[in-house]
Write an enzyme that holds these catalytic residues in place. Structure first.
Site, PDB file in Angstrom:
ATOM      1  N   LYS A  72       5.170  32.719  24.793  1.00 21.93           N
ATOM      2  CA  LYS A  72       5.049  33.404  23.501  1.00 21.93           C
ATOM      3  C   LYS A  72       6.364  33.227  22.764  1.00 21.93           C
ATOM      4  O   LYS A  72       7.433  33.400  23.339  1.00 21.93           O
ATOM      5  CB  LYS A  72       4.742  34.884  23.720  1.00 21.93           C
ATOM      6  CG  LYS A  72       4.624  35.664  22.434  1.00 21.93           C
ATOM      7  CD  LYS A  72       4.069  37.064  22.571  1.00 21.93           C
ATOM      8  CE  LYS A  72       4.687  37.919  23.601  1.00 21.93           C
ATOM      9  NZ  LYS A  72       4.263  39.328  23.542  1.00 21.93           N
ATOM     10  N   CYS A  90       9.580  32.316   8.144  1.00 20.20           N
ATOM     11  CA  CYS A  90       8.376  31.488   8.173  1.00 20.20           C
ATOM     12  C   CYS A  90       7.218  32.220   8.848  1.00 20.20           C
ATOM     13  O   CYS A  90       7.396  32.878   9.869  1.00 20.20           O
ATOM     14  CB  CYS A  90       8.679  30.188   8.926  1.00 20.20           C
ATOM     15  SG  CYS A  90       7.249  29.114   9.110  1.00 20.20           S
ATOM     16  N   CYS A  92       4.084  30.244   8.690  1.00 19.63           N
ATOM     17  CA  CYS A  92       3.094  29.162   8.781  1.00 19.63           C
ATOM     18  C   CYS A  92       3.350  28.225   9.957  1.00 19.63           C
ATOM     19  O   CYS A  92       2.558  27.341  10.214  1.00 19.63           O
ATOM     20  CB  CYS A  92       3.070  28.351   7.487  1.00 19.63           C
ATOM     21  SG  CYS A  92       4.518  27.310   7.222  1.00 19.63           S
ATOM     22  N   CYS A 101      12.212  30.306   6.618  1.00 20.34           N
ATOM     23  CA  CYS A 101      11.268  29.556   5.790  1.00 20.34           C
ATOM     24  C   CYS A 101      11.995  28.451   5.040  1.00 20.34           C
ATOM     25  O   CYS A 101      13.089  28.648   4.523  1.00 20.34           O
ATOM     26  CB  CYS A 101      10.603  30.504   4.790  1.00 20.34           C
ATOM     27  SG  CYS A 101       9.486  29.670   3.654  1.00 20.34           S
ATOM     28  N   HIS A 105       5.167  25.976   3.798  1.00 22.76           N
ATOM     29  CA  HIS A 105       3.851  26.582   3.611  1.00 22.76           C
ATOM     30  C   HIS A 105       3.166  26.057   2.351  1.00 22.76           C
ATOM     31  O   HIS A 105       1.937  26.053   2.272  1.00 22.76           O
ATOM     32  CB  HIS A 105       3.952  28.117   3.573  1.00 22.76           C
ATOM     33  CG  HIS A 105       4.848  28.628   2.499  1.00 22.76           C
ATOM     34  ND1 HIS A 105       6.207  28.786   2.699  1.00 22.76           N
ATOM     35  CD2 HIS A 105       4.595  28.999   1.218  1.00 22.76           C
ATOM     36  CE1 HIS A 105       6.747  29.257   1.589  1.00 22.76           C
ATOM     37  NE2 HIS A 105       5.782  29.389   0.679  1.00 22.76           N
TER      38      HIS A 105
END
Length: 124
Positions: A72, A90, A92, A101, A105
């Site tokens: 995970k 982020c 995406c 990010c 995306h």
């Protein structure tokens, strides 16, 4: 007519006899062609659904590159480490600067008709 417990017990005895005392050839000999065809069609359909599901489960994976060796992905950020102003994270899984990010995306959204955007945290 039999009702309730008696009917159920008779059906259990019949099922036990059929499944435990008949060879496969005898059992197949008792099936009419329509029932045999339905059983075959159901088995083929079940196999096809299983195959399609197995192919789609890996294709629908959001995370294709980031920390794949981990069971995970968890990233922790201390509030003191945040820069003043906005920090974008982020969501995406496409960012080359993950967990931050980098605007990836936008391309993802254009390709998939999705509406992902970053998590924006503001520190004042």
């Amino acid at each position: 007519a039999e009702y309730g417990k008696q009917w159920y017990q008779r059906r259990v005895r019949e099922h036990y006899y059929i499944t435990n005392n008949l060879s496969m050839a005898d059992l197949l000999g008792k099936l009419d062609p329509a029932t045999a065809g339905l059983c075959l069609a159901t088995a083929i359909f079940g196999a096809a659904v299983g195959y399609v599901y197995s192919q789609r489960s890996s294709a629908n994976c959001c995370n294709t590159t980031i920390k794949k060796e981990c069971p995970k992905v968890v990233d922790t950020v201390d509030i003191e480490d945040l820069a003043k102003g906005k920090t974008c994270y982020c969501r995406c899984w496409q960012s080359k600067k993950f967990p931050l990010c980098d605007g990836s995306h936008n391309k993802h959204n254009a390709m998939t008709c999705d509406n992902l955007g970053p998590l924006v945290i503001t520190k004042e």
